[in-house]
Design an enzyme around this catalytic site. Sequence first.
Site, PDB file in Angstrom:
ATOM      1  N   ASP A   1       0.962  -1.196   0.412  1.00 25.09           N
ATOM      2  CA  ASP A   1      -0.270  -0.182   0.366  1.00 25.09           C
ATOM      3  C   ASP A   1       0.941   1.255  -0.364  1.00 25.09           C
ATOM      4  O   ASP A   1       1.879   1.121   0.294  1.00 25.09           O
ATOM      5  CB  ASP A   1      -0.655   0.084   0.863  1.00 25.09           C
ATOM      6  CG  ASP A   1      -1.940   0.770   1.383  1.00 25.09           C
ATOM      7  OD1 ASP A   1      -3.149  -0.140   0.883  1.00 25.09           O
ATOM      8  OD2 ASP A   1      -1.649   1.512   1.064  1.00 25.09           O
TER       9      ASP A   1
ATOM     10  N   ASP B   1       4.297   2.810  -4.178  1.00 25.77           N
ATOM     11  CA  ASP B   1       3.210   3.727  -4.470  1.00 25.77           C
ATOM     12  C   ASP B   1       3.789   2.501  -5.966  1.00 25.77           C
ATOM     13  O   ASP B   1       4.212   3.146  -6.527  1.00 25.77           O
ATOM     14  CB  ASP B   1       4.404   4.623  -4.975  1.00 25.77           C
ATOM     15  CG  ASP B   1       2.907   5.860  -5.734  1.00 25.77           C
ATOM     16  OD1 ASP B   1       2.067   5.035  -5.883  1.00 25.77           O
ATOM     17  OD2 ASP B   1       2.871   6.816  -5.228  1.00 25.77           O
TER      18      ASP B   1
ATOM     19  N   ASN C   1      -5.614  -4.289  -6.744  1.00 27.57           N
ATOM     20  CA  ASN C   1      -6.945  -3.556  -6.275  1.00 27.57           C
ATOM     21  C   ASN C   1      -6.108  -2.042  -5.880  1.00 27.57           C
ATOM     22  O   ASN C   1      -6.873  -0.963  -5.732  1.00 27.57           O
ATOM     23  CB  ASN C   1      -7.011  -4.013  -4.765  1.00 27.57           C
ATOM     24  CG  ASN C   1      -7.280  -3.663  -4.094  1.00 27.57           C
ATOM     25  OD1 ASN C   1      -9.183  -3.495  -4.211  1.00 27.57           O
ATOM     26  ND2 ASN C   1      -7.513  -2.621  -3.084  1.00 27.57           N
TER      27      ASN C   1
ATOM     28  N   SER D   1     -14.156  -1.397 -12.318  1.00 30.09           N
ATOM     29  CA  SER D   1     -15.332  -0.634 -11.214  1.00 30.09           C
ATOM     30  C   SER D   1     -17.046  -0.789 -12.851  1.00 30.09           C
ATOM     31  O   SER D   1     -16.315  -0.741 -13.629  1.00 30.09           O
ATOM     32  CB  SER D   1     -14.808   0.991 -11.567  1.00 30.09           C
ATOM     33  OG  SER D   1     -15.776   1.873 -10.970  1.00 30.09           O
TER      34      SER D   1
ATOM     35  N   TYR E   1     -11.175   9.286 -14.218  1.00 28.71           N
ATOM     36  CA  TYR E   1     -11.439   7.428 -13.416  1.00 28.71           C
ATOM     37  C   TYR E   1     -12.252   6.623 -14.380  1.00 28.71           C
ATOM     38  O   TYR E   1     -12.012   5.578 -14.077  1.00 28.71           O
ATOM     39  CB  TYR E   1     -12.670   8.030 -12.424  1.00 28.71           C
ATOM     40  CG  TYR E   1     -12.784   6.701 -11.457  1.00 28.71           C
ATOM     41  CD1 TYR E   1     -12.011   6.330 -10.382  1.00 28.71           C
ATOM     42  CD2 TYR E   1     -13.521   5.484 -11.127  1.00 28.71           C
ATOM     43  CE1 TYR E   1     -12.300   4.804  -9.771  1.00 28.71           C
ATOM     44  CE2 TYR E   1     -14.497   5.191 -10.802  1.00 28.71           C
ATOM     45  CZ  TYR E   1     -13.694   4.870  -9.735  1.00 28.71           C
ATOM     46  OH  TYR E   1     -13.669   2.984  -9.147  1.00 28.71           O
TER      47      TYR E   1
ATOM     48  N   LYS F   1     -10.277   2.884 -15.572  1.00 29.31           N
ATOM     49  CA  LYS F   1     -11.375   1.970 -15.332  1.00 29.31           C
ATOM     50  C   LYS F   1     -11.966   0.661 -16.291  1.00 29.31           C
ATOM     51  O   LYS F   1     -11.303  -0.229 -16.397  1.00 29.31           O
ATOM     52  CB  LYS F   1     -12.518   2.531 -14.630  1.00 29.31           C
ATOM     53  CG  LYS F   1     -11.844   2.209 -12.924  1.00 29.31           C
ATOM     54  CD  LYS F   1     -11.288   1.686 -12.222  1.00 29.31           C
ATOM     55  CE  LYS F   1     -11.008   1.916 -10.833  1.00 29.31           C
ATOM     56  NZ  LYS F   1     -10.081   0.774 -10.067  1.00 29.31           N
TER      57      LYS F   1
ATOM     58  N   VAL G   1     -18.633   0.265  -3.539  1.00 28.95           N
ATOM     59  CA  VAL G   1     -18.593   0.044  -1.830  1.00 28.95           C
ATOM     60  C   VAL G   1     -18.258   0.655  -1.533  1.00 28.95           C
ATOM     61  O   VAL G   1     -17.600   1.643  -1.089  1.00 28.95           O
ATOM     62  CB  VAL G   1     -17.165  -1.021  -2.299  1.00 28.95           C
ATOM     63  CG1 VAL G   1     -17.112  -2.261  -1.224  1.00 28.95           C
ATOM     64  CG2 VAL G   1     -17.535  -2.051  -3.877  1.00 28.95           C
TER      65      VAL G   1
ATOM     66  N   THR H   1     -16.125   1.173   1.638  1.00 24.97           N
ATOM     67  CA  THR H   1     -14.975   1.264   2.444  1.00 24.97           C
ATOM     68  C   THR H   1     -15.311   3.174   2.084  1.00 24.97           C
ATOM     69  O   THR H   1     -15.663   3.604   2.041  1.00 24.97           O
ATOM     70  CB  THR H   1     -13.743   0.943   0.927  1.00 24.97           C
ATOM     71  OG1 THR H   1     -13.520   1.664   0.130  1.00 24.97           O
ATOM     72  CG2 THR H   1     -14.877  -0.195   0.736  1.00 24.97           C
TER      73      THR H   1
END
Length: 273
Positions: A37, A75, A102, A155, A173, A177, A206, A208
């Site tokens: 991460d 990263d 992910n 997504s 985005y 995706k 989701v 999160t």
Amino acid sequence: MGELDNKVALVTGAARGQGRSHCVALAEAGADIIAIDICADIDSIPYPLASKEDLAETARLVAEKGRRISTFAADVRQLADLEAAVSDGIGQLGEIDIVVANAGVVALGVTDPRNEQVYRDIVETNLFGAWNTIAATVPSIIRKGVGGSIVLTSSVQGLTGRGGDGSAAVFAYAASKHGLVGLMKSAANAYAENNIRVNTVHPTGVATPMILNENMAKMHAEGRLSTAMAGNLLPVPWVEPEDVSNAVMWLVSDKAKFITGVALPVDAGCVAM
């Protein structure tokens, strides 16, 4: 005996949310985990990203399942950093069988149509980062010689353009995706001879920190959230991380041993509308 005993799985964006859920589910099935991460914020992204403490909590939860885990702050936009983390993880746990790319970001509410930095950061994290992850991990899967499975987190915005508002953030985005689908299909063709399967999952919203944060709460209060982007066919506002993990676990398992090149929605019917 677990379904994934003696396997090593690498997960990016592993510190919280879907990534943490995937790590725990993979560990519960018997896999050891290389968890990566960024563990830092990105200036253009309008919500806090995961921390080193979040990644440590993922490690604790995996250890509770009795599996080994190696964690790295790296990263995904930087191939050299990612390759170093992968190399260290392989040294600790062994060659890789499963990859879940992910890591991803969004910047809803950043409305500037010419914001080059937010466009670059989103595309470089979501799409470039997935390519970096493949580039860093596939040599290990090939060396192991038993095949493997790669899942890229896309997504519903990788299957539809609904919700486009003209902003650089939303364009980035959707473009990133959608790009993951092309990357997945190309990789599925490239690595089939090595018995490496490559698929994408396409969640709706989701539950999160990507959507449950102060920035999104403010947008909701101001009526600025696009119902066209967020609407689901089934009567739920979002799905849970575990719902996406269930799809990932099927794709990486022997139950899906002949499934490759597939874009799998986990979307409560969002793209069917």
